[in-house]
Structure formats: structure tokens, C-alpha cells
Design a protein around this motif. Structure first.
Motif, PDB file in Angstrom:
ATOM      1  N   THR A 244      -1.532   8.579   1.250  1.00 15.59           N
ATOM      2  CA  THR A 244      -1.442   7.031   0.958  1.00 15.59           C
ATOM      3  C   THR A 244      -2.503   6.656   0.492  1.00 15.59           C
ATOM      4  O   THR A 244      -2.535   5.567  -0.257  1.00 15.59           O
ATOM      5  N   ARG A 245      -3.374   7.507  -0.148  1.00 12.11           N
ATOM      6  CA  ARG A 245      -4.238   7.566  -1.662  1.00 12.11           C
ATOM      7  C   ARG A 245      -4.116   8.567  -2.156  1.00 12.11           C
ATOM      8  O   ARG A 245      -3.831   9.699  -2.161  1.00 12.11           O
ATOM      9  N   HIS A 261      -4.596   2.598  -2.522  1.00 13.90           N
ATOM     10  CA  HIS A 261      -4.167   2.890  -1.993  1.00 13.90           C
ATOM     11  C   HIS A 261      -2.476   1.840  -1.858  1.00 13.90           C
ATOM     12  O   HIS A 261      -2.055   1.122  -1.841  1.00 13.90           O
ATOM     13  N   ALA A 262      -1.706   2.721  -1.187  1.00 15.11           N
ATOM     14  CA  ALA A 262      -0.279   2.177  -0.407  1.00 15.11           C
ATOM     15  C   ALA A 262      -0.381   0.643  -0.214  1.00 15.11           C
ATOM     16  O   ALA A 262       0.631   0.265  -0.828  1.00 15.11           O
ATOM     17  N   LYS A 263      -1.521   0.602   0.539  1.00 14.58           N
ATOM     18  CA  LYS A 263      -0.677  -1.141   1.062  1.00 14.58           C
ATOM     19  C   LYS A 263      -1.619  -2.018   0.007  1.00 14.58           C
ATOM     20  O   LYS A 263      -0.884  -2.777  -0.047  1.00 14.58           O
ATOM     21  N   ASP A 264      -2.942  -1.657  -0.663  1.00 17.73           N
ATOM     22  CA  ASP A 264      -3.238  -3.087  -1.492  1.00 17.73           C
ATOM     23  C   ASP A 264      -2.224  -2.528  -2.448  1.00 17.73           C
ATOM     24  O   ASP A 264      -1.893  -3.664  -3.372  1.00 17.73           O
ATOM     25  N   PHE A 266       1.539  -2.067  -2.573  1.00 18.31           N
ATOM     26  CA  PHE A 266       1.902  -2.923  -2.037  1.00 18.31           C
ATOM     27  C   PHE A 266       2.265  -4.626  -2.306  1.00 18.31           C
ATOM     28  O   PHE A 266       2.780  -5.212  -2.214  1.00 18.31           O
ATOM     29  N   ARG A 267       0.387  -4.764  -1.729  1.00 18.31           N
ATOM     30  CA  ARG A 267      -0.093  -6.354  -1.398  1.00 18.31           C
ATOM     31  C   ARG A 267       0.452  -6.863  -2.597  1.00 18.31           C
ATOM     32  O   ARG A 267       0.576  -8.050  -2.937  1.00 18.31           O
TER      33      ARG A 267
END
Length: 438
Positions: A244-245, A261-264, A266-267
Motif C-alpha cells: 500500500t506504500r 500511499h494507495a489510499k491517498d 486513489f482519493r
């Protein structure tokens, strides 16, 4: 009745009662010494926290073992010598000169059984309970004998100094870690403590003794993102990655400009595409460097205990490791540190997590060369040294003083190592068999 005979009888019984009382005192001193020296300070602290005043007093007494032992031994020797002297006088009066030998035999038996073995056996069976019960009286004895014990202490220090022995009785040295580790090893050998429980506790105790360099992922195994690639290539790499990082570099891998970071990611991409209903090809203008977090660098000499505290304080789980020259050496995550305590943590994105050790039919084991010696020891309960190398491949290279070729065999530390695979100068697979199995 003859007054002389009556007086002699009275003296006999008084002397006998005095000897009996002195034997009781001797038993008390002997049992107190054993109880206070054998009692666990950890258990006494637990009892004191629950409200036991005796345990709290015993903790205070045992702070200075030299003063404690000196006072108890002084009292014990006084009553033993006085009891023996009275017994000698009593038996001499009754049996003449042969009474001396008889008194020696009788008092030796009485002191050995009732004033030494019996009270010490009880004290060693219930040390904490006995210590808390005798602590009020022993504290009074220490106070009364304090001047004499201080003089004896100075004399003893002087004699020891003549022979080059230095003492520091004021510092209470308690090797807590060694005591706990020894108790765990003993409990495991006796079947009381499970191997997994022993490894978890010892792993937590070892965090302050180990550095991030020992468990980090080496830079050769780090998956990175090249910031100069087009956005679609980068997005595809992030989607296909098991992590994820991912570190983001520009130009060369040493020049890390951030961590994605994957979440950052995609967001940010979702927000970018939603602004003004942009077409799909507008993603080519997306800048991944704007999404990346600032890289967090740490020296390779940082202890695992300190690094875990830093992770918790900074609320981050990812750090890049550099050496004293600032060159990238590897990376470490909070999960890596937790694995040193609880063991290997695997999920659906770790397909190779369970195949690091493969047992063979001949008692040997196939090992990944990059596996750390500590993990191997924990998994198979071995004792291979990890002072000179962190990985199994590194241990083989260190002992062989060369880079072995495939098929070469070595024997050291009670094991036979066979190189099964090699990639350039790196040993990737080994077969290890205990020599005892042969």
C-alpha cells in the motif's frame, strides 16, 4: 528435699529452657535469612501493591542485602554460640569431662535439624509469605545491630580491597531481563511455557537490544515508483503491487522524493477526475509527486524499541533506512517490528509467506537465503549465532570467507549447509541439516 539438690534441679531446667529458646531464635534467624534472600522482589512488589504492609517492609529490607545478611548472621551466631556454651556447661556438670563431646554431638544434631534444615526448608517453600511475616522483627534487629554491622562492613570492605575486590553494596543490581529470560527458558524446557509464548515475550524484551538494520527489507528488494513514468504506468504498478506504500524516486533510486500511499493516490485521482468531468485522457496530466508524502528517513543504528515509539508518536508505519553516509539501505515498517514479537504476519497479499522453510524427507530444511537467522532460530528452535550476520546466506558467506558456488557444502555450528541456488553474488536458497540428524 536437699536445698542444694533443689537449686541444681532448678538451674538444670532453667538452662534447658534457655537452650530451647535460643534454638527457636536460631531457627527464626535461619528461616528469615533464607526467606528474605530467596523471595522474588517482583512478587513482593505485587503483594505490596495489593496492600500487604509486610511485603512492603520486606522490599525495603532487601534493598541493602549486605546490611540484612550482616544483621541476621550476627544474631544467628550469637544465639548459636550462647546455646552451645550453655549446653556444654550443663552436660559438663552432669557427665564430667565427657560432657563436652556429648554436648557437641547433641547441639550439632539439634541445630542442624531444628535450627537450620527445618526452618530453611519452610522458608524456601513459601519465601514471599515468610518474608512478609518476619519483616517487622528483622527490621527491628537491623536497627539494633546497625552500629556493629556498619563496623563489620567497613572491616570486610577493607579486607576485600586488599585482595583487589571492589564492592558496591549501595547499588541494587537486578538483571531483570536475564531473570525473566532464564525463567522462560526453564519453564519451556519443563513444559510449563509454550514455545510461542516464550518467543513473544523474549521478542518484546529484545527490541531494545536490536537495530532496524537487522530486520529491514534490503534496498535490493524494495519496490519503487519512477516519478518520470507516465501516470497510467504508475497507476497500473500501484494496482498490481502487493504493498500500500511505495517509495517514489526521480532520476535514480537513491533520490527518493516521497512515499505514495494507495489510499491517498486513489482519493486524489478520484477528486482530480471529478473536477469539471474531465475525460479519461486527462489523467495524463496527473502529478503523482503532489500526492506523495514526505519521506521519513532513519539511521540504520536505531533500536527497534525506539523506532516503534517513533512510529506511534508520528502516526506513521513506514520509514526508509539510511547509513552514516546518507545512502539508502532499506526500509522498515511497524509490521516488521511487530513480527519480531508475535511472529510472521501474513495476509492474502503474501503468497510466499508460508514457504520460507520447507522440510525435507532426510531431516534437512530448504531455507530462503534472505531469511534472518533470528527467524530461523525461532521457527526451528535452533541456536545459530547472529553476531556476524543477519541472514542465513550472510552467515554462510562469513564462515566460508568466500561467495560459494551452487552445490558447495559447509559444516559449522553443528549444521551442514548446502548452497542450492545462487543469483549473481547472492545466495538465494540453502539446504540445512543438523549434523546430529546424520
Amino acid at each position: 528435699m536437699d536445698p542444694v539438690s533443689t537449686g541444681a534441679d532448678a538451674a538444670f531446667w532453667i538452662t534447658s529452657a534457655a537452650i530451647l529458646g535460643l534454638l527457636v531464635l536460631s531457627a527464626f534467624f535461619s528461616g528469615s535469612e533464607t526467606a528474605l534472600t530467596a523471595a522474588s522482589r517482583g512478587k513482593l512488589r505485587s503483594m505490596a501493591d495489593k496492600g500487604s504492609k509486610g511485603a512492603d517492609r520486606a522490599l525495603i529490607i532487601t534493598e541493602d542485602n549486605e546490611r540484612l545478611i550482616g544483621s541476621v548472621l550476627l544474631g544467628n551466631n550469637m544465639v548459636n554460640i550462647l546455646a552451645t556454651s550453655l549446653a556444654t556447661a550443663l552436660f559438663t556438670r552432669a557427665f564430667g569431662e565427657s560432657g563436652v563431646a556429648l554436648a557437641t554431638l547433641v547441639m550439632t544434631a539439634l541445630v542442624l535439624v531444628f535450627a537450620e534444615v527445618l526452618p530453611k526448608t519452610y522458608a524456601i517453600t513459601n519465601p514471599e509469605t515468610a518474608a512478609s511475616r518476619v519483616s517487622p522483627v528483622i527490621q527491628l534487629v537491623i536497627t539494633v545491630f546497625s552500629p556493629v554491622v556498619s563496623a563489620v562492613r567497613m572491616l570486610v570492605r577493607g579486607v576485600l580491597r586488599v585482595f583487589g575486590v571492589k564492592t558496591d553494596p549501595d547499588s541494587h543490581i537486578l538483571a531483570v531481563r536475564e531473570e525473566i529470560a532464564g525463567a522462560l527458558q526453564l519453564g519451556h524446557s519443563e513444559g510449563v511455557v509454550e514455545k510461542e509464548d516464550r518467543d513473544r515475550i523474549l521478542g518484546a524484551l529484545d527490541l531494545s537490544e536490536r537495530t532496524v538494520e537487522e530486520i529491514m527489507l534490503h534496498r535490493s528488494g524494495i519496490e519503487m515508483i519512477d516519478a518520470d513514468n507516465d501516470p497510467q504506468t504508475i497507476l497500473k504498478q500501484c494496482l498490481e503491487s502487493n504493498h500500500t506504500r511505495l517509495p517514489l524516486f526521480r532520476g535514480e533510486p537513491e533520490n527518493i522524493i516521497g512515499v505514495v500511499h494507495a489510499k491517498d493516490l486513489f482519493r486524489a485521482m478520484y477528486q482530480f477526475m471529478q473536477e469539471g468531468n474531465k475525460p479519461a485522457d486527462a489523467m495524463n496530466s496527473f502529478k503523482f509527486a503532489d500526492v506523495a508524502m514526505k519521506p521519513y528517513f532513519i539511521p540504520d543504528s536505531t533500536s527497534l524499541d525506539d523506532q516503534m515509539r517513533q512510529f506511534l508518536r508520528r502516526r506513521t508505519h513506514f520509514a526508509l533506512v539510511v547509513d552514516e553516509y546518507g545512502a539508502l539501505q532499506g526500509l522498515i515498517t511497524l509490521e516488521d517490528i511487530l513480527e519480531e514479537i508475535v511472529g510472521e504476519i501474513t495476509d492474502e497479499f503474501d503468497p510466499d509467506g508460508d514457504v520460507a522453510i520447507t522440510p525435507g524427507e532426510d531431516g534437512s530444511y530448504w531455507i530462503d537465503g534472505s531469511m534472518t537467522i533470528r527467524d530461523l532460530n525461532r521457527a526451528l528452535d535452533w541456536t545459530l549465532p547472529d553476531d556476524e550476520a543477519n541472514t542465513v546466506a550472510g552467515l554462510v558467506i562469513h564462515e566460508a570467507q568466500m561467495i560459494p558456488t551452487m552445490g558447495q557444502c559447509f559444516s559449522f555450528h553443528g549444521f551442514r549447509f548446502e548452497v542450492m541456488a545462487r543469483d549473481n553474488n547472492r545466495i538465494t536458497a540453502l539446504k540445512i541439516r543438523p549434523l546430529a540428524a546424520e
